[in-house]
Design an enzyme around this catalytic site. Structure first.
Site, PDB file in Angstrom:
ATOM      1  N   TYR A 167     -61.754 -31.177   7.719  1.00  0.00           N
ATOM      2  CA  TYR A 167     -61.890 -32.619   7.459  1.00  0.00           C
ATOM      3  C   TYR A 167     -63.364 -33.058   7.512  1.00  0.00           C
ATOM      4  O   TYR A 167     -63.882 -33.624   6.539  1.00  0.00           O
ATOM      5  CB  TYR A 167     -61.042 -33.419   8.448  1.00  0.00           C
ATOM      6  CG  TYR A 167     -60.078 -34.396   7.783  1.00  0.00           C
ATOM      7  CD1 TYR A 167     -60.376 -34.993   6.567  1.00  0.00           C
ATOM      8  CD2 TYR A 167     -58.876 -34.738   8.390  1.00  0.00           C
ATOM      9  CE1 TYR A 167     -59.499 -35.886   5.971  1.00  0.00           C
ATOM     10  CE2 TYR A 167     -57.984 -35.637   7.798  1.00  0.00           C
ATOM     11  CZ  TYR A 167     -58.311 -36.201   6.602  1.00  0.00           C
ATOM     12  OH  TYR A 167     -57.438 -37.089   6.011  1.00  0.00           O
ATOM     13  N   GLU A 174     -68.290 -34.756   0.393  1.00  0.00           N
ATOM     14  CA  GLU A 174     -68.107 -35.974  -0.415  1.00  0.00           C
ATOM     15  C   GLU A 174     -69.296 -36.928  -0.253  1.00  0.00           C
ATOM     16  O   GLU A 174     -69.835 -37.441  -1.241  1.00  0.00           O
ATOM     17  CB  GLU A 174     -66.805 -36.672  -0.002  1.00  0.00           C
ATOM     18  CG  GLU A 174     -65.573 -35.845  -0.354  1.00  0.00           C
ATOM     19  CD  GLU A 174     -64.277 -36.404   0.215  1.00  0.00           C
ATOM     20  OE1 GLU A 174     -64.181 -37.614   0.420  1.00  0.00           O
ATOM     21  OE2 GLU A 174     -63.352 -35.598   0.456  1.00  0.00           O
TER      22      GLU A 174
HETATM   23  C1  LIG Z   1     -61.768 -47.076  -4.308  1.00  0.00           C
HETATM   24  C2  LIG Z   1     -62.649 -46.283  -3.438  1.00  0.00           C
HETATM   25  C3  LIG Z   1     -61.995 -45.814  -2.207  1.00  0.00           C
HETATM   26  C4  LIG Z   1     -62.959 -45.167  -1.306  1.00  0.00           C
HETATM   27  C5  LIG Z   1     -62.432 -45.044   0.073  1.00  0.00           C
HETATM   28  C6  LIG Z   1     -63.449 -44.463   0.936  1.00  0.00           C
HETATM   29  C7  LIG Z   1     -62.971 -44.213   2.329  1.00  0.00           C
HETATM   30  C8  LIG Z   1     -62.714 -42.796   2.572  1.00  0.00           C
HETATM   31  C9  LIG Z   1     -62.461 -42.421   3.969  1.00  0.00           C
HETATM   32  C10 LIG Z   1     -61.540 -41.227   4.045  1.00  0.00           C
HETATM   33  C11 LIG Z   1     -62.163 -39.945   3.796  1.00  0.00           C
HETATM   34  C12 LIG Z   1     -61.156 -38.856   3.434  1.00  0.00           C
HETATM   35  C13 LIG Z   1     -61.880 -37.705   2.943  1.00  0.00           C
HETATM   36  C14 LIG Z   1     -60.980 -36.549   2.531  1.00  0.00           C
HETATM   37  O1  LIG Z   1     -60.857 -36.549   1.124  1.00  0.00           O
HETATM   38  C15 LIG Z   1     -61.597 -35.302   2.978  1.00  0.00           C
HETATM   39  C16 LIG Z   1     -60.606 -34.200   3.017  1.00  0.00           C
HETATM   40  O2  LIG Z   1     -59.457 -34.256   2.694  1.00  0.00           O
HETATM   41  S1  LIG Z   1     -61.260 -32.816   3.602  1.00  0.00           S
HETATM   42  C17 LIG Z   1     -59.891 -31.706   3.753  1.00  0.00           C
HETATM   43  C18 LIG Z   1     -59.162 -31.826   5.079  1.00  0.00           C
HETATM   44  N1  LIG Z   1     -58.168 -32.842   4.968  1.00  0.00           N
HETATM   45  C19 LIG Z   1     -56.958 -32.779   5.565  1.00  0.00           C
HETATM   46  O3  LIG Z   1     -56.600 -31.849   6.247  1.00  0.00           O
HETATM   47  C20 LIG Z   1     -56.045 -33.935   5.347  1.00  0.00           C
HETATM   48  C21 LIG Z   1     -55.250 -33.706   4.190  1.00  0.00           C
HETATM   49  N2  LIG Z   1     -54.398 -34.839   3.964  1.00  0.00           N
HETATM   50  C22 LIG Z   1     -53.277 -35.037   4.599  1.00  0.00           C
HETATM   51  O4  LIG Z   1     -52.821 -34.256   5.397  1.00  0.00           O
HETATM   52  C23 LIG Z   1     -52.484 -36.269   4.239  1.00  0.00           C
HETATM   53  O5  LIG Z   1     -52.988 -36.777   3.093  1.00  0.00           O
HETATM   54  C24 LIG Z   1     -52.394 -37.269   5.360  1.00  0.00           C
HETATM   55  C25 LIG Z   1     -51.862 -38.564   4.796  1.00  0.00           C
HETATM   56  C26 LIG Z   1     -53.740 -37.531   6.036  1.00  0.00           C
HETATM   57  C27 LIG Z   1     -51.403 -36.654   6.335  1.00  0.00           C
HETATM   58  O6  LIG Z   1     -50.616 -37.510   7.016  1.00  0.00           O
HETATM   59  P1  LIG Z   1     -49.062 -37.269   7.187  1.00  0.00           P
HETATM   60  O7  LIG Z   1     -48.593 -38.279   8.151  1.00  0.00           O
HETATM   61  O8  LIG Z   1     -48.406 -37.208   5.851  1.00  0.00           O
HETATM   62  O9  LIG Z   1     -48.949 -35.867   7.867  1.00  0.00           O
HETATM   63  P2  LIG Z   1     -47.801 -34.815   7.874  1.00  0.00           P
HETATM   64  O10 LIG Z   1     -48.158 -33.706   6.984  1.00  0.00           O
HETATM   65  O11 LIG Z   1     -47.601 -34.459   9.303  1.00  0.00           O
HETATM   66  O12 LIG Z   1     -46.483 -35.503   7.288  1.00  0.00           O
HETATM   67  C28 LIG Z   1     -45.707 -36.470   7.991  1.00  0.00           C
HETATM   68  C29 LIG Z   1     -44.248 -36.349   7.591  1.00  0.00           C
HETATM   69  O13 LIG Z   1     -44.085 -36.543   6.197  1.00  0.00           O
HETATM   70  C30 LIG Z   1     -43.592 -35.361   5.605  1.00  0.00           C
HETATM   71  N3  LIG Z   1     -44.208 -35.208   4.301  1.00  0.00           N
HETATM   72  C31 LIG Z   1     -45.376 -35.724   3.921  1.00  0.00           C
HETATM   73  N4  LIG Z   1     -45.662 -35.361   2.671  1.00  0.00           N
HETATM   74  C32 LIG Z   1     -44.651 -34.563   2.276  1.00  0.00           C
HETATM   75  C33 LIG Z   1     -44.373 -33.860   1.086  1.00  0.00           C
HETATM   76  N5  LIG Z   1     -45.209 -33.870   0.037  1.00  0.00           N
HETATM   77  N6  LIG Z   1     -43.232 -33.150   1.025  1.00  0.00           N
HETATM   78  C34 LIG Z   1     -42.364 -33.111   2.050  1.00  0.00           C
HETATM   79  N7  LIG Z   1     -42.576 -33.747   3.218  1.00  0.00           N
HETATM   80  C35 LIG Z   1     -43.705 -34.473   3.315  1.00  0.00           C
HETATM   81  C36 LIG Z   1     -43.948 -34.271   6.556  1.00  0.00           C
HETATM   82  O14 LIG Z   1     -43.146 -33.151   6.456  1.00  0.00           O
HETATM   83  C37 LIG Z   1     -43.726 -34.979   7.861  1.00  0.00           C
HETATM   84  O15 LIG Z   1     -42.324 -35.095   8.075  1.00  0.00           O
HETATM   85  P3  LIG Z   1     -41.667 -35.162   9.515  1.00  0.00           P
HETATM   86  O16 LIG Z   1     -42.134 -36.435  10.167  1.00  0.00           O
HETATM   87  O17 LIG Z   1     -40.198 -35.135   9.249  1.00  0.00           O
HETATM   88  O18 LIG Z   1     -42.158 -33.952  10.240  1.00  0.00           O
END
Ligand SMILES: CCCCCCCCCCCCC[C@@H](O)CC(=O)SCCNC(=O)CCNC(=O)[C@H](O)C(C)(C)COP(=O)(O)OP(=O)(O)OC[C@H]1O[C@@H](n2cnc3c(N)ncnc32)[C@H](O)[C@@H]1OP(=O)(O)O
Length: 245
Positions: A167, A174
């Site tokens: 992250y 970015e």
């Molecule tokens: C217009 C201009 C806008 C500019 C905005 C500028 C501000 C920017 C600030 C932010 C910067 C972000 C930068 C970013 O791009 C950098 C990176 O990504 S670097 C790489 C590292 N990143 C990561 O590791 C994060 C990756 N992203 C995520 O993990 C998700 O997007 C996030 C929303 C952050 C995760 O949250 P979530 O709550 O979804 O986590 P979980 O995975 O634990 O899921 C929760 C429950 O939902 C179920 N789920 C979610 N998605 C799915 C799916 N596709 N299929 C099936 N199930 C899904 C998951 O299983 C969990 O279920 P349960 O509760 O039953 O366990």
């Protein structure tokens, strides 16, 4: 070595709650999510392999973005569906958290890397590309195996540990890329609207980019701490009370 949840990777009460949730998720929604996650895993794998092949063949990162951009644009834009999934309740995740994550990626792909060719060969572009690719292969394979109820422990471990380093590394990539774009944006006045004009409004993309860079300061910690809470919940079985949006 892969051990599944059933091998004792999880905690009884949490597993019971998880399978209850899963039952409530309709069969159609589950089938769609499996398709979506398999497609996304495959897409990011193709992207990862293309990047490795490019680097082995050319021995340089110059031209790499150009060669993989179509795949990147397609799969990162497809991820907009994630916001829809949250909004319609197919997945139990915050629309706000997912929206910030996805919109910042879309912004980087279309309004920075695609629009400003002069920065496509920056090392920082490769940094966020590599970081996103590793993250997404892990994340979508995690969701897929989880939905199939056969989650290898190392994928679960990777999903909730890799982000600790990836992250901040992705954010650094970015921010450095936006920073590298600033002189070009200032010189050309791209995407900017100067007065006087018939709408009587002005917009300066250069200052907008500076605001975007500063917006990482309050927004990124929220995403990072959200992931740390998810990590405690999933890996250590802690019950976390999340506030609704
Ligand atoms: C217009 C201009 C806008 C500019 C905005 C500028 C501000 C920017 C600030 C932010 C910067 C972000 C930068 C970013 O791009 C950098 C990176 O990504 S670097 C790489 C590292 N990143 C990561 O590791 C994060 C990756 N992203 C995520 O993990 C998700 O997007 C996030 C929303 C952050 C995760 O949250 P979530 O709550 O979804 O986590 P979980 O995975 O634990 O899921 C929760 C429950 O939902 C179920 N789920 C979610 N998605 C799915 C799916 N596709 N299929 C099936 N199930 C899904 C998951 O299983 C969990 O279920 P349960 O509760 O039953 O366990």
């Amino acid at each position: 070595m892969a051990s599944s949840e059933e091998d004792g990777g999880g905690n009884g009460a949490v597993e019971e709650k998880e399978s209850g949730k899963r039952r409530r998720l309709g069969a159609l929604a589950t089938a769609w999510l499996i398709f979506y996650n398999v497609a996304m895993t495959a897409g990011w794998l193709v992207l990862g392999i293309a990047m490795v092949r490019f680097y082995i063949q050319k021995g340089t990162h110059r031209g790499l973005f150009r060669s993989v951009q179509k795949t990147l644009k397609f799969f990162q834009t497809f991820a907009l569906l994630e916001v829809v999934h949250c909004a319609v309740g197919v997945v139990r995740t915050s629309v706000l958290v997912t929206g910030v994550q996805v919109s910042s990626r879309i912004f980087m792909v279309w309004f920075i890397a695609h629009s400003i060719k002069q920065i496509q060969n920056e090392e920082s572009v490769i940094l966020f590309l590599v970081v996103w690719t590793v993250t997404e292969i892990t994340r979508y394979s995690f969701y897929t195996f989880n939905l199939l109820n056969h989650l290898p422990y190392f994928i679960k471990w990777a999903r909730y540990n890799f982000f600790i380093i990836l992250y901040p590394a992705g954010v650094a990539g970015e921010l450095l890329t936006i920073y590298a774009a600033l002189p070009y944006v200032k010189k050309t006045g791209m995407f900017s609207l100067r007065l006087p004009n018939k709408y009587n409004v002005s917009f300066d993309y250069y200052y907008f980019l500076i605001v975007v860079m500063f917006s990482y300061v309050p927004l990124f910690p929220q995403l990072y701490f959200h992931m740390l809470r998810q990590r405690r919940r999933v890996l250590h079985g802690e019950v976390i009370v999340e506030k609704d949006d």
